[in-house]
Design a protein around this motif. Structure first.
Motif, short mmCIF file in Angstrom:
data_model
loop_
_atom_site.label_atom_id
_atom_site.label_comp_id
_atom_site.label_asym_id
_atom_site.label_seq_id
_atom_site.Cartn_x
_atom_site.Cartn_y
_atom_site.Cartn_z
N ARG A 165 0.72 -1.21 -0.30
CA ARG A 165 0.08 0.20 -0.04
C ARG A 165 0.81 1.17 -0.02
O ARG A 165 0.25 2.42 -0.19
N ALA A 166 2.10 1.04 0.17
CA ALA A 166 3.00 2.10 0.12
C ALA A 166 3.21 3.10 -1.27
O ALA A 166 3.01 2.16 -2.29
N PRO A 167 3.44 4.03 -1.31
CA PRO A 167 3.45 4.64 -2.76
C PRO A 167 4.59 4.12 -3.53
O PRO A 167 5.59 3.66 -3.06
N LEU A 168 4.37 3.71 -4.69
CA LEU A 168 4.93 3.27 -5.72
C LEU A 168 6.63 3.94 -5.56
O LEU A 168 7.74 3.29 -5.40
N HIS A 169 6.78 5.27 -5.72
CA HIS A 169 8.04 5.98 -5.57
C HIS A 169 8.63 5.28 -4.28
O HIS A 169 9.98 5.14 -4.52
N ASP A 170 8.02 5.59 -3.36
CA ASP A 170 8.67 4.94 -2.09
C ASP A 170 9.18 3.44 -1.89
O ASP A 170 10.49 3.25 -1.46
N ARG A 171 8.57 2.47 -2.78
CA ARG A 171 8.95 1.25 -2.77
C ARG A 171 10.02 0.95 -3.58
O ARG A 171 11.15 0.35 -3.40
N VAL A 172 10.04 1.85 -4.75
CA VAL A 172 11.14 1.81 -5.79
C VAL A 172 12.36 2.30 -5.06
O VAL A 172 13.45 1.74 -5.06
N GLN A 173 12.28 3.36 -4.42
CA GLN A 173 13.55 4.28 -3.91
C GLN A 173 14.18 3.16 -2.63
O GLN A 173 15.26 2.94 -2.57
N ALA A 174 13.21 2.46 -1.67
CA ALA A 174 13.56 1.52 -0.73
C ALA A 174 14.13 0.33 -1.37
O ALA A 174 15.36 -0.18 -0.78
N LEU A 175 13.95 -0.12 -2.46
CA LEU A 175 14.75 -1.10 -3.22
C LEU A 175 15.85 -0.95 -3.62
O LEU A 175 17.01 -1.63 -3.31
N ALA A 176 16.05 0.18 -4.07
CA ALA A 176 17.54 0.80 -4.64
C ALA A 176 18.36 1.17 -3.40
O ALA A 176 19.65 0.60 -3.29
N PHE A 177 18.04 1.47 -2.39
CA PHE A 177 18.53 1.60 -1.19
C PHE A 177 19.00 0.35 -0.38
O PHE A 177 20.00 0.18 -0.19
N LEU A 178 17.89 -0.43 -0.40
CA LEU A 178 18.06 -1.94 0.19
C LEU A 178 19.33 -2.64 -0.47
O LEU A 178 20.26 -3.03 0.20
N VAL A 179 19.32 -2.58 -1.95
CA VAL A 179 20.39 -3.26 -2.73
C VAL A 179 21.74 -2.72 -2.21
O VAL A 179 22.84 -3.54 -2.25
N HIS A 180 21.84 -1.47 -2.07
CA HIS A 180 23.22 -0.92 -1.82
C HIS A 180 23.29 -1.14 -0.45
O HIS A 180 24.78 -1.35 -0.22
N PHE A 181 22.78 -0.85 0.60
CA PHE A 181 23.03 -0.69 1.93
C PHE A 181 23.57 -2.26 2.37
O PHE A 181 24.29 -2.29 3.31
N VAL A 182 22.95 -3.32 1.95
CA VAL A 182 23.40 -4.61 2.34
C VAL A 182 24.70 -4.72 1.87
O VAL A 182 25.42 -5.23 2.53
N GLY A 183 25.08 -4.25 0.88
CA GLY A 183 26.40 -4.24 0.38
C GLY A 183 27.37 -3.45 1.44
O GLY A 183 28.47 -3.87 1.71
N ASP A 184 26.90 -2.06 1.52
CA ASP A 184 27.57 -1.28 2.66
C ASP A 184 27.84 -2.00 3.94
O ASP A 184 28.92 -2.27 4.53
N LEU A 185 26.81 -2.65 4.36
CA LEU A 185 27.17 -3.55 5.47
C LEU A 185 28.32 -4.36 5.61
O LEU A 185 28.63 -4.66 6.76
N HIS A 186 28.40 -5.17 4.54
CA HIS A 186 29.47 -6.23 4.48
C HIS A 186 30.71 -5.93 4.12
O HIS A 186 31.60 -6.60 3.80
N GLN A 187 31.04 -4.50 3.86
CA GLN A 187 32.28 -3.92 3.95
C GLN A 187 32.75 -3.56 5.31
O GLN A 187 32.14 -2.71 5.94
N PRO A 188 33.77 -4.38 5.99
CA PRO A 188 33.98 -4.40 7.29
C PRO A 188 34.05 -2.74 7.94
O PRO A 188 33.69 -2.58 9.11
N LEU A 189 34.52 -2.06 7.28
CA LEU A 189 34.87 -0.65 7.70
C LEU A 189 33.60 0.48 7.70
O LEU A 189 33.66 1.43 7.94
N HIS A 190 32.38 -0.46 6.97
CA HIS A 190 31.15 0.56 7.27
C HIS A 190 30.37 -0.15 8.49
O HIS A 190 29.27 0.66 9.06
N ALA A 191 30.91 -1.02 9.25
CA ALA A 191 30.19 -1.64 10.34
C ALA A 191 31.25 -1.71 11.65
O ALA A 191 30.50 -1.76 12.81
N GLY A 192 32.46 -1.13 11.44
CA GLY A 192 33.23 -1.12 12.61
C GLY A 192 34.36 -0.45 12.36
O GLY A 192 34.96 -0.27 11.34
#
Length: 291
Positions: free
Chosen positions: A139-166
């Protein structure tokens, strides 16, 4: 993790850069690294999830960023970095609110604690959780879901670069000048090595990393949740990233550190595993949200 506070150079192709030591590193690892993680995820999600990803990204024009494409999962993987310099009509950073979403400053020499690092949700793990919830909400606006997808794909990558997490109060290794094998410039630092040189070598070493992984491997690597993965990446920062360049990771960091060839060879499998973890865990989250 790049922000105005954290500017990390990447690389184009390691061999080219090593052959041209006077050249400044070009933009890449977390282009190459993020895109590789996205491609691993795409190869391991359910068919229904893959179709849903494509359907959402077919509407990427809703993001209003023609300079930064997100029409497929590989482009979406680097969209969150591409948008950082974009300005609004007022001349201010259009996406400045998201600068702190790429990392979490959890000191490797203190007990693991996301509370302070994620104040008001301004950290990578909190945003991953938020983006999954948005994607689940049809039910979320389509724009918000598209943006969430783009952010999610990137942020999971960021989390697995150790210097992004510690890190240890050094802007995720950005303040630590470093040499990589026989290559070093005034712009090369510990963060850029893990962002670029080491990651590219890890991704291109061994069998193809973008593939369909056996179900048992997927289940083992993707076990746990975002907090578990945050703690694990933070631990890698302590046990490997800093420990590789100094005897005591919690001692004062030298102004300049060196990763010799023996150290690089030792760290390559860990860097490769981090990319595999990122890809398979992203696949899990995408299946949960869209599958």
């Amino acid at each position: 993790m790049t922000s105005l506070r954290r500017v990390r150079p990447g690389l184009a192709v390691a061999a080219t850069l090593l052959a041209a030591a006077t050249a400044a590193p070009a933009s890449a690892y977390w282009e190459y690294g993020h895109q590789t993680i996205a491609q691993i995820a795409d190869a391991n999600v359910r068919p229904k999830t893959r179709a849903a990803i494509r359907a959402l990204l077919a509407h990427s024009e809703l993001l209003g960023t023609p300079e930064c494409k997100a029409s497929n999962i590989s482009d979406a993987a680097v969209w969150a970095d591409c948008i950082k310099p974009l300005k609004g009509p007022d001349g201010k950073a259009r996406f400045g609110y998201a600068y702190s979403w790429h990392y979490q400053d959890v000191n490797i020499c203190h007990p693991f604690d996301l509370v302070a690092a994620c104040k008001d949700g301004n950290c990578v793990s909190a945003q991953i959780t938020k983006d999954v919830a948005l994607l689940k909400n049809k039910r979320a606006p389509l724009h918000d879901r598209v943006q969430a997808l783009a952010f999610l794909v990137h942020f999971v990558g960021d989390l697995h670069q150790p210097l992004h997490a510690g890190e240890k109060d050094d802007q995720g290794g950005n303040k630590v000048l470093a040499s990589y094998g026989g290559y070093g410039t005034a712009r090369l630092n510990l963060h850029s090595i893990w962002d670029g040189y080491l990651a590219e070598r890890a991704i291109t070493s061994g069998p193809p990393i973008v593939r369909r992984y056996p179900a048992a491997v997927r289940a083992k690597i993707a076990a746990g949740d975002v907090t578990d993965w945050s703690r694990e990446s933070w631990q890698v920062a302590h046990d490997v990233t800093y420990a590789s360049v100094m005897a005591d990771p919690c001692a004062p960091t030298p102004a300049h550190v060196t990763m010799d060839e023996a150290t690089i060879e030792k760290d390559v499998p860990i860097a490769r595993l981090e990319v595999e973890r990122g890809g398979l865990r992203l696949a899990k989250l995408l299946d949960q949200a869209l599958g």
